[in-house]
Design an enzyme around this catalytic site. Structure first.
Site, mmCIF file in Angstrom:
data_model
loop_
_atom_site.group_PDB
_atom_site.id
_atom_site.type_symbol
_atom_site.label_atom_id
_atom_site.label_comp_id
_atom_site.label_asym_id
_atom_site.label_seq_id
_atom_site.Cartn_x
_atom_site.Cartn_y
_atom_site.Cartn_z
ATOM 1 N N LYS A 11 0.866 -1.198 0.000
ATOM 2 C CA LYS A 11 0.000 0.000 0.000
ATOM 3 C C LYS A 11 0.892 1.234 0.000
ATOM 4 O O LYS A 11 1.894 1.274 0.731
ATOM 5 C CB LYS A 11 -0.878 -0.028 1.258
ATOM 6 C CG LYS A 11 -1.501 1.304 1.630
ATOM 7 C CD LYS A 11 -1.378 1.656 3.115
ATOM 8 C CE LYS A 11 0.002 2.052 3.557
ATOM 9 N NZ LYS A 11 0.119 2.641 4.906
ATOM 10 N N PRO A 92 9.505 -5.191 3.234
ATOM 11 C CA PRO A 92 10.133 -5.009 4.543
ATOM 12 C C PRO A 92 9.085 -4.712 5.615
ATOM 13 O O PRO A 92 8.107 -4.018 5.341
ATOM 14 C CB PRO A 92 11.076 -3.820 4.339
ATOM 15 C CG PRO A 92 10.741 -3.223 3.017
ATOM 16 C CD PRO A 92 9.930 -4.196 2.242
ATOM 17 N N ALA A 94 7.412 -3.182 9.095
ATOM 18 C CA ALA A 94 7.401 -1.878 9.779
ATOM 19 C C ALA A 94 7.976 -0.781 8.898
ATOM 20 O O ALA A 94 8.861 -0.035 9.304
ATOM 21 C CB ALA A 94 8.172 -1.971 11.094
ATOM 22 N N ILE A 97 4.421 0.641 4.269
ATOM 23 C CA ILE A 97 3.712 0.218 3.060
ATOM 24 C C ILE A 97 2.743 -0.931 3.374
ATOM 25 O O ILE A 97 2.380 -1.720 2.499
ATOM 26 C CB ILE A 97 4.665 -0.120 1.882
ATOM 27 C CG1 ILE A 97 5.817 -1.022 2.314
ATOM 28 C CG2 ILE A 97 5.212 1.173 1.279
ATOM 29 C CD1 ILE A 97 6.706 -1.466 1.149
ATOM 30 N N GLY A 98 2.333 -0.952 4.656
ATOM 31 C CA GLY A 98 1.218 -1.801 5.036
ATOM 32 C C GLY A 98 1.465 -3.301 5.000
ATOM 33 O O GLY A 98 0.510 -4.074 4.905
ATOM 34 N N GLY A 100 2.170 -5.806 7.149
ATOM 35 C CA GLY A 100 1.386 -6.657 8.045
ATOM 36 C C GLY A 100 -0.106 -6.496 7.817
ATOM 37 O O GLY A 100 -0.858 -7.480 7.844
ATOM 38 N N SER A 101 -0.541 -5.266 7.550
ATOM 39 C CA SER A 101 -1.972 -5.009 7.321
ATOM 40 C C SER A 101 -2.434 -5.678 6.026
ATOM 41 O O SER A 101 -3.535 -6.243 5.959
ATOM 42 C CB SER A 101 -2.248 -3.518 7.198
ATOM 43 O OG SER A 101 -1.669 -2.828 8.260
ATOM 44 N N SER A 102 -1.600 -5.607 4.993
ATOM 45 C CA SER A 102 -1.979 -6.222 3.721
ATOM 46 C C SER A 102 -1.990 -7.748 3.853
ATOM 47 O O SER A 102 -2.852 -8.423 3.279
ATOM 48 C CB SER A 102 -1.010 -5.769 2.615
ATOM 49 O OG SER A 102 -1.551 -6.030 1.351
ATOM 50 N N ASP A 130 -4.926 0.199 8.819
ATOM 51 C CA ASP A 130 -4.715 0.026 7.377
ATOM 52 C C ASP A 130 -5.408 -1.217 6.804
ATOM 53 O O ASP A 130 -5.424 -1.402 5.587
ATOM 54 C CB ASP A 130 -3.211 -0.089 7.080
ATOM 55 C CG ASP A 130 -2.536 1.276 6.977
ATOM 56 O OD1 ASP A 130 -3.251 2.286 6.839
ATOM 57 O OD2 ASP A 130 -1.297 1.308 7.004
#
Ligand SMILES: C[C@](O)(CO)[C@H](O)COP(=O)(O)OP(=O)(O)OC[C@H]1O[C@@H](n2ccc(N)nc2=O)[C@H](O)[C@@H]1O
Ligand SMILES: Nc1ncnc2c1ncn2[C@@H]1O[C@H](COP(=O)(O)OP(=O)(O)OP(=O)(O)O)[C@@H](O)[C@H]1O
Length: 287
Positions: A11, A92, A94, A97-98, A100-102, A130
């Site tokens: 993201k 990568p 943390a 670009i999201g 863990g959320s993606s 996110d």
């Protein structure tokens, strides 16, 4: 039954304005997001119990235990059926670009197919601000703390992403903000071209960029490396950092710039592709 494969795209916050703060401390945002054609890959093989294995070039240090957002997402969906999950980390952790959320959103899409379950009512918001936007990875204007999502039409945005290999914790960046009641984004016009969109974006901001740079000076180096690439129309940080992106009028220009950047900064994580709508690529499917 064959395994299910799901793609978890990166993201990118093309703009991120912090417009206020709720009583619980969460910040109100006004953000324009788009998704990349690169990201993490999840495989869900039917199994009696739930298990997670993390692989891939960015897998080191990503937890395999219950704190992983993929397993936390699984716990939200009804249905007892287990799954042997493989998470191939290419983004990568943390890094704004999201990742863990993606991954969590991809897990929800995959398990919904595997278990025939419907998605949680809050669309995963309890897992992270996110997650709801990552559930439906298309360009959108996002407000509230991330729950108020309005799809928008954008031209394809050829981009180079770079992470200078510093990780900045999201709470620390929000905490370091000096102003929390900034103006929202301007109304989003119809864009005639990619260049039009880049020019408009140049008039918007990422309010988290200054506090993140103060915490991690490496971000300034990433931004100036992007800004000096031939054809770069805009260089900005995504989310709470430290990943930054550069936008280009054409994919050919972005690819040439990417090749140059990768050669001069091999120690940085970098990637290249056109940002936009990744719903088709991200649909859960049987292998
Ligand atoms: C910076 C963004 O990536 C922009 O899209 C998001 O707002 C952050 O999303 P996220 O990483 O999923 O964030 P969460 O895991 O929900 O929150 C991590 C921490 O960031 C801070 N946080 C997060 C989102 C938000 N709107 N206001 C906040 O103040 C809070 O301290 C929170 O405890
Ligand atoms: N599937 C996962 N991938 C990466 N990190 C994970 C995952 N599950 C839990 N984590 C933990 O969550 C932390 C935040 O990682 P994540 O990749 O979600 O970054 P982020 O920068 O907060 O993303 P963004 O701010 O763009 O939403 C990591 O430090 C890691 O320990």
């Amino acid at each position: 039954m064959p395994p299910i494969e799901v793609f978890a795209p990166a993201k990118v916050n093309l703009a991120l304005h912090v417009t206020g703060r709720r009583e619980d401390g969460y910040h109100l945002l006004d953000s324009l997001v788009a998704f990349a054609p690169f990201g993490d890959h999840l495989t869900l093989a039917p199994a009696p119990v739930l298990s997670l294995t993390v692989t891939g070039p960015e897998g080191a240090g990503v937890p395999e235990g219950p704190e992983n957002l993929v397993l936390r997402a699984a716990a939200l969906l009804p249905g007892g059926q287990g799954a042997a999950i493989t998470l191939d980390k290419r983004l990568p952790a943390a890094s704004g670009i999201g990742g863990g959320s993606s991954d969590a959103a991809a897990m929800l899409r995959g398990l919904a197919l595997l278990r025939g379950a419907s998605l949680p009512e809050d669309r995963g918001l309890e897992l992270g601000a996110d997650v709801p936007m990552c559930l439906d990875p298309r360009p959108a204007r996002v407000r509230g703390i991330g729950e108020d999502i309005a799809p928008v039409t954008l031209p394809p945005l050829p981009a180079v992403l770079v992470n200078p290999r510093v990780s900045v914790p999201t709470p620390a960046v929000f905490k370091a903000l000096t102003a929390r009641d900034n103006p929202p984004m301007a109304p989003i016009p119809g864009f005639a071209s990619t260049t039009d969109c880049i020019d408009w974006l140049a008039g918007q901001r990422n309010d988290l960029e200054a506090p993140a740079k103060a915490i991690a000076p490496g971000i300034a180096a990433a931004l100036s490396a992007l800004a000096t690439l031939p054809g770069c129309g805009l260089a900005r940080m995504s989310g709470s950092g430290a990943t930054c992106f550069g936008l280009f009028a054409t994919l050919t220009e972005a690819e040439t710039a990417f090749t140059h950047l990768r050669a001069t900064r091999p120690e940085w994580w970098s990637a290249c592709g056109a940002l936009g709508d990744q719903r088709t690529l991200s649909q859960a499917r049987r292998a």
